[in-house]
Design a protein around this motif. Structure first.
Motif, mmCIF file in Angstrom:
data_model
loop_
_atom_site.group_PDB
_atom_site.id
_atom_site.type_symbol
_atom_site.label_atom_id
_atom_site.label_comp_id
_atom_site.label_asym_id
_atom_site.label_seq_id
_atom_site.Cartn_x
_atom_site.Cartn_y
_atom_site.Cartn_z
ATOM 1 N N GLU A 74 -11.267 0.000 -10.819
ATOM 2 C CA GLU A 74 -11.784 -0.773 -9.857
ATOM 3 C C GLU A 74 -13.057 -1.216 -10.066
ATOM 4 O OE1 GLU A 74 -11.237 -0.138 -4.945
ATOM 5 O OE2 GLU A 74 -12.439 1.293 -6.081
ATOM 6 N N ASP A 75 -14.041 -0.461 -10.531
ATOM 7 C CA ASP A 75 -15.368 -1.135 -10.840
ATOM 8 C C ASP A 75 -15.789 -1.257 -12.097
ATOM 9 O OD1 ASP A 75 -15.253 1.762 -11.886
ATOM 10 O OD2 ASP A 75 -16.600 2.679 -10.333
ATOM 11 N N ARG B 187 -13.798 -8.597 -10.727
ATOM 12 C CA ARG B 187 -12.841 -7.563 -10.192
ATOM 13 C C ARG B 187 -11.537 -8.184 -9.959
ATOM 14 N NH1 ARG B 187 -17.656 -5.777 -7.610
ATOM 15 N NH2 ARG B 187 -17.060 -6.770 -5.642
ATOM 16 N N HIS C 59 -19.624 -3.407 -10.898
ATOM 17 C CA HIS C 59 -19.770 -2.528 -9.470
ATOM 18 C C HIS C 59 -20.313 -3.302 -8.363
ATOM 19 C CE1 HIS C 59 -19.832 0.787 -12.357
ATOM 20 N NE2 HIS C 59 -19.287 1.391 -11.269
ATOM 21 N N SER D 269 -21.975 -11.069 -5.451
ATOM 22 C CA SER D 269 -20.686 -10.126 -5.723
ATOM 23 C C SER D 269 -20.089 -10.160 -7.203
ATOM 24 C CB SER D 269 -19.664 -9.987 -4.576
ATOM 25 O OG SER D 269 -18.596 -9.276 -4.775
ATOM 26 N N GLU D 270 -19.779 -8.935 -7.756
ATOM 27 C CA GLU D 270 -19.057 -9.242 -8.722
ATOM 28 C C GLU D 270 -17.587 -9.005 -8.487
ATOM 29 O OE1 GLU D 270 -21.662 -7.619 -12.166
ATOM 30 O OE2 GLU D 270 -20.922 -6.034 -10.926
ATOM 31 N N LEU D 271 -17.210 -9.552 -7.127
ATOM 32 C CA LEU D 271 -15.725 -9.969 -6.845
ATOM 33 C C LEU D 271 -14.928 -10.796 -7.715
ATOM 34 C CD1 LEU D 271 -13.443 -10.204 -4.734
ATOM 35 C CD2 LEU D 271 -14.660 -11.921 -3.610
ATOM 36 N N SER E 99 -16.222 -12.794 -0.840
ATOM 37 C CA SER E 99 -17.512 -12.130 -0.857
ATOM 38 C C SER E 99 -18.170 -12.193 0.338
ATOM 39 C CB SER E 99 -18.218 -12.269 -2.054
ATOM 40 O OG SER E 99 -18.842 -13.508 -1.879
ATOM 41 N N TYR F 112 -21.676 -5.097 -5.214
ATOM 42 C CA TYR F 112 -20.984 -5.294 -3.912
ATOM 43 C C TYR F 112 -19.560 -4.897 -3.935
ATOM 44 C CZ TYR F 112 -25.154 -7.614 -1.939
ATOM 45 O OH TYR F 112 -26.216 -7.929 -1.369
ATOM 46 N N LEU F 113 -19.193 -4.172 -4.647
ATOM 47 C CA LEU F 113 -17.764 -3.311 -4.578
ATOM 48 C C LEU F 113 -17.416 -2.741 -3.332
ATOM 49 C CD1 LEU F 113 -15.227 -2.287 -5.906
ATOM 50 C CD2 LEU F 113 -16.278 -0.249 -6.424
ATOM 51 N N ASP G 19 -16.098 -6.555 -0.260
ATOM 52 C CA ASP G 19 -15.296 -7.881 -0.205
ATOM 53 C C ASP G 19 -14.382 -7.842 0.884
ATOM 54 O OD1 ASP G 19 -16.682 -8.455 -2.684
ATOM 55 O OD2 ASP G 19 -15.258 -7.209 -3.592
#
Ligand SMILES: [Fe+2]
Length: 439
Positions: A12-13, A418, A393, A413-415, A408, A395-396, A399
Motif C-alpha cells: 500500500e505504501d 499509489r 508514503h 500527496s503520493e496518491l 488528494s 499523505y497515505l 486520500d
C-alpha cells in the motif's frame, strides 16, 4: 512468475525496486499491460489520405497506423505474412494504393488484406490461400478513437475506450476545445528523448509536485536572475519560473486519480487566464466569436497541468502536446513529444506551444534533462544492494474516495503513484494471466 510473488512487490505504501529493474517483470508487463490495455497509437491527422501511414510501438510490438481506402484508420502489425519482414521502415509516409513488401513483393490492401504474391503458379497444390487470414497482415484486435486520438488494444476483450479513459477525457476535450472548431492536428515532427530508465518512473514524476523546486533549481533560478536583469518576466522565463513555486503552492493543487492508473494535476479555475496577456486575449476573442465569452472563459480558465493516461503518456491541454511514452527495455524508455495545432486558432497559440515544448520538454530544454538525469539515477541506485523498497508514503490514508477514483486532500500527496501501482497490480494479477503464462 507466481501471482503471490508478484503481489508481494506492491504494498500500500511502497513498491519493491524489482518492478523497475527485473527484465522478467518487464516481459510480463508487455503481455499483461501492453497486451491488454488501450494504448495511444497516434492522431488521425497524421494519416490524412488513404495510404498515409505512421509507424509506432505498442509495448514491444511494431505497428503501423494507416488510412485505409474507405477513410477509416487501421492499426496493423508491421509484418509481412510471407517471411515476416517489416513492411514499412520506421517513420511516416504514404504507401500509395497498397502495401508492397520490399523483400519478395507480396502485396496487401491498406486494411491489411492479402492482395497478391508474384508468380501464382508456384503455389498450385499447396495450402497457400490468399483469402485465408494467415496470408494477410494482422490487425490489432480493437481500434477506437476519441476526438481524433487513436488508441488500440491487442486484446479482443475488455471495456471500450471511453470507459477506459474515465475522467481524463476532460483533458483531451479541453485540448481540442481550445480550437474554435473543436479540432486539433499534429504539426511538425516530434521530439524524441531516450531515457535510461524504466517507463514507470516517468508516469510517477508527472504528478510529483515535491520534486519541482529541488530538481529544477538551476533553471528556475536562472530564469529569475534573467528576469531581474531585464526587468520583466516574458513567457519564455515565466514557464521556467513556475517550478520554483514554494511547497505551499503545490499543496493547494488537486491530484485526481482515476481507475486504470490515469489522473491529472489541476489548479483552481482561473478566469483571468483568458486575458492575461496579448496572446491569451487574442485566443479568447477567437473562441468567444465561436462560442460566446462564458464558454471561452470556461475553456481557457481550466488550469490543468500534467495529465496521465497510464500506458500511453501525457497530453497537455494548455500547451497542446502529447508526450508519448514507449517502453523499450526494462531500463530504456523512448519519449516522443507530439505538438498539436488548434485548427482555426491564432498562429500565436501554436507558437506558444512550440516555445513551451522547446524550452521545457525538448532534448535541448533547460528543464527536462534535470528529470531525465534523476530517472537514470533512480534506475542505477535501484540496481545497487543499498535497499529494496521505494517509498510512496506521503499523505497515505488521507486520500478521499470518489465514485470514479480518488482525490488528494493535499497536492503533494503520493496518491498518483499509489493509484498507478494499484492499476499495475490489477493488470499483472488479472485472473487467468498466471495460467496463460505457465502454458
Ligand atoms: Fe521535473
Amino acid at each position: 512468475m507466481p501471482h503471490d510473488e508478484l503481489s508481494r512487490l506492491v504494498r500500500e505504501d511502497s513498491v519493491h525496486k524489482r518492478v523497475y529493474t527485473d527484465p522478467a517483470i518487464f516481459e510480463l508487463e508487455m503481455e499483461r499491460i501492453y497486451g491488454q490495455a488501450w494504448i495511444y497509437v497516434g492522431h488521425e491527422s497524421q494519416v490524412k489520405a488513404p495510404g498515409d501511414y505512421d509507424t509506432t510501438r505498442i509495448g514491444d510490438q511494431d505497428v503501423i497506423m494507416v488510412r485505409a481506402a474507405d477513410g477509416s484508420v487501421k492499426v496493423l502489425y508491421n509484418r509481412c505474412a510471407h517471411k515476416g519482414a517489416k513492411l514499412v521502415a520506421e517513420g511516416s509516409g504514404c504507401v500509395g494504393k497498397f502495401f508492397r513488401c520490399p523483400y519478395h513483393a507480396w502485396t496487401y490492401q491498406l486494411d491489411g488484406t492479402h492482395l497478391s504474391a508474384p508468380l501464382r503458379s508456384g503455389f498450385e497444390g499447396t495450402c497457400y490461400d490468399p483469402t485465408h487470414p494467415d496470408f494477410s497482415m494482422r490487425a490489432l484486435a480493437r481500434v477506437e478513437s476519441y476526438r481524433g486520438f487513436v488508441f488500440a488494444s491487442q486484446s479482443a476483450q475488455g471495456i471500450d475506450l471511453r470507459t477506459f479513459l474515465g475522467g481524463v477525457v476532460s483533458s483531451i476535450d479541453n485540448l481540442c476545445d481550445r480550437s474554435p472548431v473543436g479540432e486539433v492536428e499534429v504539426a511538425g515532427g516530434s521530439f524524441r528523448v531516450l531515457q535510461q530508465s524504466n517507463w514507470k518512473v516517468f508516469y510517477e514524476n508527472l504528478s510529483d509536485t515535491m520534486h519541482a523546486r529541488v530538481t529544477h533549481e538551476s533553471s528556475f533560478t536562472a530564469a529569475r536572475e534573467q528576469s531581474r536583469e531585464i526587468g520583466e518576466m516574458p513567457f519564455e522565463l515565466l514557464i521556467m519560473d513556475g517550478n520554483g513555486e514554494p511547497y505551499a503552492f503545490w499543496e493547494k493543487l488537486e491530484l485526481r486519480a482515476y481507475h486504470h492508473g490515469h489522473g491529472y494535476m489541476e489548479g483552481i479555475f482561473d478566469p483571468g487566464a483568458a486575458t492575461r496577456d496579448p496572446v491569451a486575449a487574442e485566443h479568447f476573442a477567437n473562441l468567444s466569436a465561436a462560442h460566446g465569452e462564458d464558454r471561452a472563459r470556461a475553456i481557457l480558465g481550466m488550469n490543468r497541468h500534467n495529465t496521465i493516461i497510464y500506458g500511453s503518456g501525457s497530453p497537455h491541454t494548455v500547451y497542446q502536446q502529447f508526450r508519448v511514452i514507449r517502453p523499450l527495455t526494462v531500463d530504456r524508455t523512448m519519449i516522443e513529444i507530439q505538438l498539436f495545432r488548434c485548427k482555426d486558432a491564432p498562429a500565436a497559440v501554436f507558437d506558444r506551444a512550440l516555445t513551451y515544448a522547446n524550452l521545457i520538454n525538448s532534448p535541448s530544454s533547460n528543464v527536462m534533462p534535470d528529470d531525465v538525469e534523476l530517472y537514470r539515477r533512480c534506475q542505477e541506485g535501484n540496481g545497487t544492494r543499498g535497499g529494496d523498497w521505494v517509498s510512496l508514503h506521503r499523505y497515505l490514508g488521507t486520500d478521499r474516495a470518489l465514485d470514479d477514483g480518488w482525490v488528494s486532500t493535499n497536492g503533494t500527496s503520493e496518491l498518483p503513484m499509489r493509484n498507478q501501482f494499484a492499476a499495475w497490480k490489477a493488470y499483472m494479477l488479472a485472473p487467468g494471466t498466471e495460467a496463460r503464462h505457465a502454458a
